[in-house]
Motif scaffolding. Structure first.
Motif, PDB file in Angstrom:
ATOM      1  N   ALA A  10       0.829  -1.201   0.000  1.00  0.00           N
ATOM      2  CA  ALA A  10       0.000   0.000   0.000  1.00  0.00           C
ATOM      3  C   ALA A  10       0.867   1.256   0.000  1.00  0.00           C
ATOM      4  O   ALA A  10       1.881   1.313   0.696  1.00  0.00           O
ATOM      5  N   GLY A  11       0.468   2.237  -0.784  1.00  0.00           N
ATOM      6  CA  GLY A  11       1.079   3.567  -0.720  1.00  0.00           C
ATOM      7  C   GLY A  11       2.401   3.699  -1.437  1.00  0.00           C
ATOM      8  O   GLY A  11       2.524   4.451  -2.391  1.00  0.00           O
ATOM      9  N   MET A  12       3.405   2.998  -0.969  1.00  0.00           N
ATOM     10  CA  MET A  12       4.730   3.077  -1.574  1.00  0.00           C
ATOM     11  C   MET A  12       5.399   1.707  -1.457  1.00  0.00           C
ATOM     12  O   MET A  12       5.057   0.912  -0.574  1.00  0.00           O
ATOM     13  N   PRO A  13       6.340   1.407  -2.354  1.00  0.00           N
ATOM     14  CA  PRO A  13       6.976   0.091  -2.300  1.00  0.00           C
ATOM     15  C   PRO A  13       7.825  -0.082  -1.049  1.00  0.00           C
ATOM     16  O   PRO A  13       8.350   0.872  -0.487  1.00  0.00           O
ATOM     17  N   SER A  14       7.944  -1.323  -0.602  1.00  0.00           N
ATOM     18  CA  SER A  14       8.820  -1.676   0.514  1.00  0.00           C
ATOM     19  C   SER A  14       9.738  -2.798   0.042  1.00  0.00           C
ATOM     20  O   SER A  14       9.621  -3.282  -1.083  1.00  0.00           O
ATOM     21  N   LYS A  15      10.630  -3.243   0.895  1.00  0.00           N
ATOM     22  CA  LYS A  15      11.545  -4.326   0.518  1.00  0.00           C
ATOM     23  C   LYS A  15      10.795  -5.641   0.321  1.00  0.00           C
ATOM     24  O   LYS A  15      11.254  -6.513  -0.410  1.00  0.00           O
ATOM     25  N   GLN A  16       9.647  -5.787   0.992  1.00  0.00           N
ATOM     26  CA  GLN A  16       8.891  -7.035   0.905  1.00  0.00           C
ATOM     27  C   GLN A  16       7.778  -6.991  -0.147  1.00  0.00           C
ATOM     28  O   GLN A  16       7.435  -8.020  -0.727  1.00  0.00           O
ATOM     29  N   ARG A  17       7.220  -5.798  -0.380  1.00  0.00           N
ATOM     30  CA  ARG A  17       6.051  -5.693  -1.255  1.00  0.00           C
ATOM     31  C   ARG A  17       6.187  -4.506  -2.204  1.00  0.00           C
ATOM     32  O   ARG A  17       6.434  -3.389  -1.766  1.00  0.00           O
ATOM     33  N   ASN A  18       5.984  -4.762  -3.498  1.00  0.00           N
ATOM     34  CA  ASN A  18       5.871  -3.651  -4.434  1.00  0.00           C
ATOM     35  C   ASN A  18       4.432  -3.129  -4.380  1.00  0.00           C
ATOM     36  O   ASN A  18       3.555  -3.737  -3.771  1.00  0.00           O
ATOM     37  N   VAL A  19       4.189  -1.994  -5.018  1.00  0.00           N
ATOM     38  CA  VAL A  19       2.840  -1.438  -5.033  1.00  0.00           C
ATOM     39  C   VAL A  19       1.943  -2.228  -5.993  1.00  0.00           C
ATOM     40  O   VAL A  19       2.396  -3.080  -6.745  1.00  0.00           O
ATOM     41  N   THR A  20       0.669  -1.877  -6.014  1.00  0.00           N
ATOM     42  CA  THR A  20      -0.377  -2.759  -6.512  1.00  0.00           C
ATOM     43  C   THR A  20      -0.325  -3.082  -8.003  1.00  0.00           C
ATOM     44  O   THR A  20      -0.245  -2.193  -8.849  1.00  0.00           O
ATOM     45  N   SER A  21      -0.434  -4.359  -8.292  1.00  0.00           N
ATOM     46  CA  SER A  21      -0.714  -4.867  -9.637  1.00  0.00           C
ATOM     47  C   SER A  21      -1.040  -6.350  -9.540  1.00  0.00           C
ATOM     48  O   SER A  21      -0.395  -7.092  -8.791  1.00  0.00           O
ATOM     49  N   ILE A  22      -2.059  -6.753 -10.293  1.00  0.00           N
ATOM     50  CA  ILE A  22      -2.502  -8.146 -10.299  1.00  0.00           C
ATOM     51  C   ILE A  22      -2.706  -8.568 -11.746  1.00  0.00           C
ATOM     52  O   ILE A  22      -3.314  -7.842 -12.538  1.00  0.00           O
ATOM     53  N   ALA A  23      -2.221  -9.748 -12.104  1.00  0.00           N
ATOM     54  CA  ALA A  23      -2.436 -10.303 -13.441  1.00  0.00           C
ATOM     55  C   ALA A  23      -3.435 -11.448 -13.353  1.00  0.00           C
ATOM     56  O   ALA A  23      -3.332 -12.306 -12.472  1.00  0.00           O
ATOM     57  N   LEU A  24      -4.396 -11.445 -14.261  1.00  0.00           N
ATOM     58  CA  LEU A  24      -5.331 -12.555 -14.398  1.00  0.00           C
ATOM     59  C   LEU A  24      -4.890 -13.374 -15.600  1.00  0.00           C
ATOM     60  O   LEU A  24      -4.893 -12.890 -16.734  1.00  0.00           O
ATOM     61  N   ASN A  25      -4.488 -14.612 -15.334  1.00  0.00           N
ATOM     62  CA  ASN A  25      -3.978 -15.501 -16.370  1.00  0.00           C
ATOM     63  C   ASN A  25      -5.150 -16.160 -17.093  1.00  0.00           C
ATOM     64  O   ASN A  25      -5.850 -17.003 -16.525  1.00  0.00           O
ATOM     65  N   LEU A  26      -5.351 -15.770 -18.358  1.00  0.00           N
ATOM     66  CA  LEU A  26      -6.415 -16.334 -19.179  1.00  0.00           C
ATOM     67  C   LEU A  26      -5.835 -17.022 -20.410  1.00  0.00           C
ATOM     68  O   LEU A  26      -6.470 -17.064 -21.466  1.00  0.00           O
ATOM     69  N   LEU A  27      -4.633 -17.566 -20.275  1.00  0.00           N
ATOM     70  CA  LEU A  27      -3.997 -18.223 -21.417  1.00  0.00           C
ATOM     71  C   LEU A  27      -4.829 -19.394 -21.921  1.00  0.00           C
ATOM     72  O   LEU A  27      -4.984 -19.590 -23.133  1.00  0.00           O
ATOM     73  N   GLU A  28      -5.369 -20.176 -21.017  1.00  0.00           N
ATOM     74  CA  GLU A  28      -6.168 -21.337 -21.424  1.00  0.00           C
ATOM     75  C   GLU A  28      -7.488 -20.901 -22.041  1.00  0.00           C
ATOM     76  O   GLU A  28      -7.967 -21.507 -23.008  1.00  0.00           O
ATOM     77  N   GLU A  29      -8.079 -19.844 -21.509  1.00  0.00           N
ATOM     78  CA  GLU A  29      -9.404 -19.418 -21.949  1.00  0.00           C
ATOM     79  C   GLU A  29      -9.383 -18.573 -23.220  1.00  0.00           C
ATOM     80  O   GLU A  29     -10.269 -18.693 -24.067  1.00  0.00           O
ATOM     81  N   ARG A  30      -8.353 -17.672 -23.364  1.00  0.00           N
ATOM     82  CA  ARG A  30      -8.340 -16.784 -24.530  1.00  0.00           C
ATOM     83  C   ARG A  30      -6.926 -16.427 -24.992  1.00  0.00           C
ATOM     84  O   ARG A  30      -6.744 -15.566 -25.859  1.00  0.00           O
ATOM     85  N   GLY A  31      -5.919 -17.067 -24.412  1.00  0.00           N
ATOM     86  CA  GLY A  31      -4.542 -16.869 -24.860  1.00  0.00           C
ATOM     87  C   GLY A  31      -3.927 -15.552 -24.445  1.00  0.00           C
ATOM     88  O   GLY A  31      -2.957 -15.096 -25.062  1.00  0.00           O
TER      89      GLY A  31
END
Length: 309
Positions: A10-31
């Protein structure tokens, strides 16, 4: 289908966590991959992950705070350098187009692919095709912020091949037509209706990914009956007043939304840097008292959601 967490802080990156981003893997469903938020350093996180930037099809931005947005200009230009030539669509609040256009113009960037920017002005369905639908609703945060409900449409049931073999129907193109629900006439004059030889439809999966928010009706509306709810949990319960004053949620708030909406799995992210090491378990413990099937995401962690049977 699985979620891959590129940044969970949250807010700013730390040594343990970067700031927000999530990938939804749909390779099987739509490549392709769909990306949700793009905080500073997201493209570097992608380099250390299995996510393929060139196969990213859509990017959804929940709101225009920097920890959800500042990685976008670099990621867009790098996609060109990596040979990405397929169209890319961005969705996000009003102001997203001005931000992207200004960054690309001032830096003299040239994209090798078609970029479409769709600014969200109203709640409701913002994307739909034959296999997926994406709905959005406003959340409660300091600036306009959205959550996204990704709905996979039901799949046709399995073809009853044993039943067809008993009828003496040879395997081949006929099976394919019946699988599509078509009506087929055999050489011996018999007529077969595809729907008579398909099992029950396979229910689609539902994933809900929310931007920054305090406990609110919009989050509850989007999360109803979800297989997975991704909800921020910036603070623990003892910081409830602080969370509310900054329009953020506690782990207890996230669990309440999951329980009341009937979501199956809760995954908490956007964790404040004050929670390091064993302190993170406090957040998890608080959530599990309300919604047992709860997890806390960490960078480079994934969660698979298999097809329903």
């Amino acid at each position: 289908m699985d979620l891959y967490f590129l940044g969970t802080g949250a807010g700013m990156p730390s040594k343990q966590r970067n700031v927000t981003s999530i990938a939804l893997n749909l390779l099987e469903e739509r490549g392709t991959y769909w990306l949700f938020d793009c905080g500073e350093g997201t493209q570097q996180q992608i380099l250390n992950s299995p996510v393929k930037l060139g196969r990213t099809e859509m990017i959804f931005i929940t709101h225009l705070h920097g920890d959800h947005l500042y990685g976008l200009p670099g990621l867009l230009t790098s996609r060109s350098y990596l040979g990405g030539d397929t169209p890319l669509t961005l969705y996000g609040p009003q102001g997203l187009k001005r931000f992207v256009d200004t960054a690309l113009e001032v830096s003299g960037a040239h994209l090798t692919y078609a970029l479409q920017i769709v600014e969200i002005l109203e709640e409701g369905i913002i994307f739909e095709d034959d296999s997926f639908q994406v709905e959005t609703a406003r959340l409660e945060h300091r600036i306009e912020c959205f959550g996204f409900r990704i709905i996979e449409k039901d799949q046709p049931g399995k073809l009853m091949q044993d039943k067809l073999k008993e009828l003496g129907v040879p395997a081949g193109p006929i099976y394919g037509k019946l699988k599509q629900g078509q009506t087929v006439q055999l050489e011996d004059g018999r007529t077969l209706h595809g729907m008579d030889y398909l099992g029950a439809p396979i229910p689609g999966r539902i994933i809900v990914i929310l931007g920054d928010t305090r406990y609110c009706n919009g989050a509850q509306q989007l999360a109803r009956g979800a297989d997975i709810l991704v909800h921020e949990a910036t603070f623990a319960m003892d910081k409830q007043e602080l969370a509310y004053s900054f329009d953020h949620a506690t782990s207890h708030d996230a669990a309440r939304i999951a329980r009341e909406a009937g979501a199956n799995v809760l995954i908490m992210t956007h964790i404040s840097s004050r929670y390091q090491g064993d302190a993170v378990s406090e957040l998890l413990h608080e959530a599990q008292q309300v919604h047992m099937n709860s997890y806390i995401a960490k960078d480079f962690w994934s969660f698979e959601l298999p097809r329903k049977v």
